[in-house]
Design an enzyme around this catalytic site. Structure first.
Site, PDB file in Angstrom:
ATOM      1  N   SER A 110       0.818  -1.215   0.000  1.00  0.00           N
ATOM      2  CA  SER A 110       0.000   0.000   0.000  1.00  0.00           C
ATOM      3  C   SER A 110       0.855   1.269   0.000  1.00  0.00           C
ATOM      4  O   SER A 110       0.620   2.179  -0.794  1.00  0.00           O
ATOM      5  CB  SER A 110      -0.920   0.022   1.232  1.00  0.00           C
ATOM      6  OG  SER A 110      -1.820  -1.057   1.206  1.00  0.00           O
ATOM      7  N   TYR A 136      -6.446  -4.191  -7.379  1.00  0.00           N
ATOM      8  CA  TYR A 136      -6.202  -3.889  -5.965  1.00  0.00           C
ATOM      9  C   TYR A 136      -4.759  -3.432  -5.804  1.00  0.00           C
ATOM     10  O   TYR A 136      -3.830  -4.139  -6.190  1.00  0.00           O
ATOM     11  CB  TYR A 136      -6.466  -5.097  -5.058  1.00  0.00           C
ATOM     12  CG  TYR A 136      -6.386  -4.705  -3.589  1.00  0.00           C
ATOM     13  CD1 TYR A 136      -7.457  -4.052  -2.970  1.00  0.00           C
ATOM     14  CD2 TYR A 136      -5.240  -4.932  -2.847  1.00  0.00           C
ATOM     15  CE1 TYR A 136      -7.373  -3.650  -1.642  1.00  0.00           C
ATOM     16  CE2 TYR A 136      -5.145  -4.529  -1.522  1.00  0.00           C
ATOM     17  CZ  TYR A 136      -6.218  -3.893  -0.923  1.00  0.00           C
ATOM     18  OH  TYR A 136      -6.132  -3.489   0.395  1.00  0.00           O
ATOM     19  N   ASP A 236       2.632  -3.143 -10.735  1.00  0.00           N
ATOM     20  CA  ASP A 236       2.477  -3.562  -9.344  1.00  0.00           C
ATOM     21  C   ASP A 236       2.734  -5.069  -9.248  1.00  0.00           C
ATOM     22  O   ASP A 236       1.865  -5.882  -9.557  1.00  0.00           O
ATOM     23  CB  ASP A 236       1.059  -3.202  -8.881  1.00  0.00           C
ATOM     24  CG  ASP A 236       0.793  -3.603  -7.436  1.00  0.00           C
ATOM     25  OD1 ASP A 236       1.551  -4.426  -6.892  1.00  0.00           O
ATOM     26  OD2 ASP A 236      -0.195  -3.109  -6.865  1.00  0.00           O
TER      27      ASP A 236
HETATM   28  N1  PMP Z   1      -0.866  -4.563  -4.735  1.00  0.00           N
HETATM   29  C1  PMP Z   1      -1.352  -5.784  -4.985  1.00  0.00           C
HETATM   30  C2  PMP Z   1      -1.349  -6.300  -6.372  1.00  0.00           C
HETATM   31  C3  PMP Z   1      -1.875  -6.544  -3.939  1.00  0.00           C
HETATM   32  O1  PMP Z   1      -2.381  -7.767  -4.188  1.00  0.00           O
HETATM   33  C4  PMP Z   1      -1.870  -6.026  -2.627  1.00  0.00           C
HETATM   34  C5  PMP Z   1      -2.433  -6.807  -1.462  1.00  0.00           C
HETATM   35  N2  PMP Z   1      -3.354  -7.762  -1.751  1.00  0.00           N
HETATM   36  C6  PMP Z   1      -1.356  -4.740  -2.438  1.00  0.00           C
HETATM   37  C7  PMP Z   1      -0.844  -4.042  -3.496  1.00  0.00           C
HETATM   38  C8  PMP Z   1      -1.339  -4.113  -1.081  1.00  0.00           C
HETATM   39  O2  PMP Z   1      -0.331  -4.659  -0.324  1.00  0.00           O
HETATM   40  P1  PMP Z   1      -0.343  -4.546   1.270  1.00  0.00           P
HETATM   41  O3  PMP Z   1      -1.523  -5.335   1.743  1.00  0.00           O
HETATM   42  O4  PMP Z   1       0.969  -5.142   1.672  1.00  0.00           O
HETATM   43  O5  PMP Z   1      -0.455  -3.124   1.609  1.00  0.00           O
END
Ligand code: PMP
Length: 442
Positions: A110, A136, A236
């Site tokens: 995030s 996401y 990402d």
């Molecule tokens: N990017 C992707 C593609 C994810 O799948 C996720 C979590 N599912 C995140 C970012 C966010 O990561 P975090 O939960 O470590 O903040």
């Protein structure tokens, strides 16, 4: 005595819970989790437990123990530590790219996404972020705002985010996938040509949105468009990066070098660690700032270095490719009608897809109609937990099978057997509505 489950319900905030069954865990070892009674559960969703190398990997334990003994309490923010600098150097060596580049070290996918999105706004002087429906990218701030599916349903849509449809080969919205891809690229072109886009953020495999593998060439075409309009492309890799797809980077299937790449989850081996790699001009921008006290701390970065060294040193991407082939073959056998119930469950498996140890199994009402069956998915994951495997669903009806990269052949075969029986049992009504309801939101 009050159970752990009851104590959790009393004290842990609901905002940080996403539960599919009453899973209690007190220990992890290799590809397995153990509950308080000592029952073993195969961890088939290691992208949720952030354990790409499995639980208690000796390389992680050694790095963490040594760093915990010797490291200063905090790192990167105000002091320079060899493991923070070293991890950044390691990442620069592993992520293809050219020109002067920098690395942001953070805590979670995030914040890595949030930081690079803001940096792109500063760098381009433009505000709108182009992202994908059902994507996401995070649960807070701008990373949440650019997510097609937002964890905070009451959050107002951000007017500075525009969404494109993600091309799904199983469900092309124009009838066939080639014209769907062309339609998405046309929409992207129109948006990019408008001159307001600060950056485009994309998952190389749409993960939480249903484990959708885009058609070959889609990312490359998207990248070419971004280049044409001089808009940075952020890839990402938080969920599927670092070996899970059978390649070190999921974007490499399309032969691209994204401008910015973000990492998380597996990078920290369960510890809070994320990273972003991108151009110095963007990540050094004087207007941008992301100062988190413990970001880049020497314990997490020591572990990150050990994780990367193990993945590369033991060629785990290649292992993930082989292991994925074996897992897929097992699931394909069930989908072809050779499961425990002589083909009944095959009728409800709409698709088995993925890359390496990123596998999606789609549960449907009937195979011909491909209508998503979220209730079946809810029952299947519940039953799988009862039978000894932890697996979750994404996109409502798709089992997301993402075990640790070190899963053994024997564990894969056991996992396939459990999933086979779980689907069959769920269809046969062995999971009651009362059991599933608290987790299903009916
Ligand atoms: N990017 C992707 C593609 C994810 O799948 C996720 C979590 N599912 C995140 C970012 C966010 O990561 P975090 O939960 O470590 O903040």
């Amino acid at each position: 005595m009050t159970s752990l489950l009851e104590r959790d319900a009393r004290v842990i905030a609901g905002v940080e819970k996403l539960r599919f069954f009453p899973l209690e865990v007190v220990e992890g070892r290799g590809s397995s989790l153990f509950d308080p009674a000592g029952r073993e559960l195969l961890d088939l969703s290691a992208t949720w437990t952030a354990s790409g190398l499995g639980h208690g990997h000796p390389a992680i334990v050694a790095a963490m123990t040594e760093a915990a003994r010797t490291a200063p309490g905090s790192g990167g923010l105000s002091a320079i530590h060899p493991d923070s600098v070293g991890l950044a150097e390691d990442l620069l060596a592993l992520v293809p790219g050219s020109g002067e580049r920098r690395v942001y070290l953070g805590h979670a996918g995030s914040d890595a996404n949030d930081v690079v999105l803001r940096a792109c706004r500063h760098f381009t002087g433009r505000r709108t972020v182009l992202a994908f429906e059902q994507s996401y990218h995070g649960g807070v701030g701008l990373a949440m705002a650019v997510s097609g599916q937002q964890v905070d349903a009451g959050h107002a849509a951000d007017p500075d985010v525009a969404f494109l449809p993600y091309p799904n080969p199983l469900r092309p919205f124009t009838g066939d996938i080639d014209s769907t891809v062309a339609a998405v690229l046309e929409q992207a072109r129109t948006r990019l040509a408008g001159g307001t886009i600060a950056c485009l953020i994309v998952e190389p495999i749409l993960s939480d949105g249903g484990l959708v593998v885009p058609p070959a060439g889609f990312l490359a075409a998207l990248h070419a468009l971004c280049r044409e309009f001089e808009v940075p492309l952020i890839c990402d890799e938080v969920k599927v990066g670092l070996g899970r797809t059978g390649a070190l980077h999921a974007f490499s299937f399309d032969g691209i070098e994204p401008d910015i790449v973000t990492f998380g989850k597996a990078l920290g081996g369960g510890l809070p660690l994320s990273a972003a790699v991108g151009p110095a001009a963007i990540l050094d921008h004087p207007a941008g700032s992301a100062l988190l006290t413990t970001a880049g701390n020497p314990i997490c970065t020591a572990v990150g270095r050990a994780v990367l060294q193990t993945i590369v040193g033991e060629d785990l991407p290649a292992r993930a490719g082989e292991a994925g082939t074996r897992f897929r073959a097992g699931l394909d056998r069930i989908a072809a009608g050779h499961g425990v119930d002589a083909g009944r469950s095959a009728e409800r498996i709409g698709d088995v897809r993925g890359r390496g140890l990123t596998i999606g199994l789609e549960l449907v009402g009937d195979r011909a109609g491909l209508t998503a069956d979220p209730r079946l998915a809810q029952r299947v994951v519940y039953r799988a937990w009862q039978l000894g495997a932890v697996v979750y669903y994404v996109g409502g009806n798709v089992l997301e099978i993402t075990p640790p990269l070190i899963i053994t052949d024997d564990e894969i075969d056991r996992s396939v057997d459990i999933l086979d029986r779980a689907i069959s049992d769920a269809m046969a009504g062995k999971v009651s509505d009362e059991e599933v309801k608290p987790y299903a939101g009916w």
